[in-house]
Design a protein around this motif. Structure first.
Motif, PDB file in Angstrom:
ATOM      1  N   GLU A 133       0.816  -1.218   0.000  1.00 28.26           N
ATOM      2  CA  GLU A 133       0.000   0.000   0.000  1.00 28.26           C
ATOM      3  C   GLU A 133       0.849   1.267   0.000  1.00 28.26           C
ATOM      4  O   GLU A 133       0.571   2.215  -0.726  1.00 28.26           O
ATOM      5  N   GLU A 185       2.617  10.362  -3.410  1.00 24.82           N
ATOM      6  CA  GLU A 185       1.553  10.793  -4.335  1.00 24.82           C
ATOM      7  C   GLU A 185       1.787  10.216  -5.730  1.00 24.82           C
ATOM      8  O   GLU A 185       0.861   9.734  -6.381  1.00 24.82           O
ATOM      9  N   GLN A 188       1.126   6.475  -5.825  1.00 24.84           N
ATOM     10  CA  GLN A 188      -0.305   6.166  -5.860  1.00 24.84           C
ATOM     11  C   GLN A 188      -0.856   6.262  -7.286  1.00 24.84           C
ATOM     12  O   GLN A 188      -1.652   5.425  -7.714  1.00 24.84           O
ATOM     13  N   GLU A 189      -0.416   7.287  -8.017  1.00 17.74           N
ATOM     14  CA  GLU A 189      -0.864   7.462  -9.404  1.00 17.74           C
ATOM     15  C   GLU A 189      -0.376   6.304 -10.276  1.00 17.74           C
ATOM     16  O   GLU A 189      -1.129   5.782 -11.107  1.00 17.74           O
ATOM     17  N   LYS A 191       0.314   3.262  -9.245  1.00 18.97           N
ATOM     18  CA  LYS A 191      -0.437   2.060  -8.843  1.00 18.97           C
ATOM     19  C   LYS A 191      -1.847   2.055  -9.458  1.00 18.97           C
ATOM     20  O   LYS A 191      -2.347   1.028  -9.880  1.00 18.97           O
ATOM     21  N   LYS A 192      -2.488   3.241  -9.506  1.00 19.03           N
ATOM     22  CA  LYS A 192      -3.824   3.350 -10.114  1.00 19.03           C
ATOM     23  C   LYS A 192      -3.779   2.903 -11.565  1.00 19.03           C
ATOM     24  O   LYS A 192      -4.629   2.156 -12.035  1.00 19.03           O
TER      25      LYS A 192
END
Length: 198
Positions: A133, A185, A188-189, A191-192
């Protein structure tokens, strides 16, 4: 549960949160790094705990708690960062009574748990879920990367407009600059996008 041991790689001033610091933990087997935002007092306390030769003139709160634990014949055997919710890490401190063998688990802020772990030379663990995560995996090459993008405020829209290749380069730059908030940040992008490809 299969826990992953972490080592402390350093503490740096947070680029995005005034008065905050980033504690960098690493899973050595995979080189996945876990950045944890902590306060000024906790950063100082962890640093002093790591420097065994430096003793403040009066005990800090973590030193006082260490004395109490020792006086009651307990020791800290491990710290487990077991969960992350909305960017907040949750941790347990695991105690062992030296005479009776009784165990005890206490919930703690991750910064406090790490500050206590360094005073007892106790290992720090996390779960695969937390690493997946919030972990950042990078092998940074020994070359100088021109970094103008990090000077600018990175918005969600600007990240969405970038290619995966550009995001990866920006992520490497952020980690190299020890700007772990921005790195999270960007991660996270990435991973999306990877989820959409799957």
């Amino acid at each position: 549960m299969d826990y992953k041991e972490l080592v402390i790689r350093g503490i740096s001033y947070s680029q995005t949160q005034s008065g905050a610091y980033a504690l960098l933990l690493e899973h050595e087997e995979t080189n996945v790094k876990l950045p944890v935002v902590i306060g000024n007092f906790e950063a100082q306390s962890i640093s002093l705990g790591l420097e065994k030769d430096i003793h403040p003139p009066r005990p800090l709160t973590h030193d006082l708690f260490t004395q109490f634990i020792t006086a009651t014949h307990y020791s800290i055997v491990s710290v487990i960062i077991y969960q992350i919710i909305d960017g907040v890490f949750f941790s347990n401190i695991n105690f062992l009574h030296q005479e009776t063998g009784e165990t005890m688990v206490m919930d703690a802020r991750t910064s406090d748990a790490v500050a206590m772990a360094v005073r007892f030379d106790a290992p720090i663990y996390t779960t695969s879920d937390v690493l997946n995560e919030a972990g950042i995996f990078l092998e940074i090459e020994e070359k100088t990367i021109e970094d103008e993008n990090l000077e600018q405020e990175i918005s969600e829209d600007s990240l969405q407009a970038m290619s995966l290749e550009d995001l990866q380069k920006l992520l490497e730059d952020a980690v190299k600059e020890e700007d772990f908030d921005t790195a999270m940040e960007i991660q996270q992008e990435i991973k999306k996008r990877n989820k959409k490809i799957d």
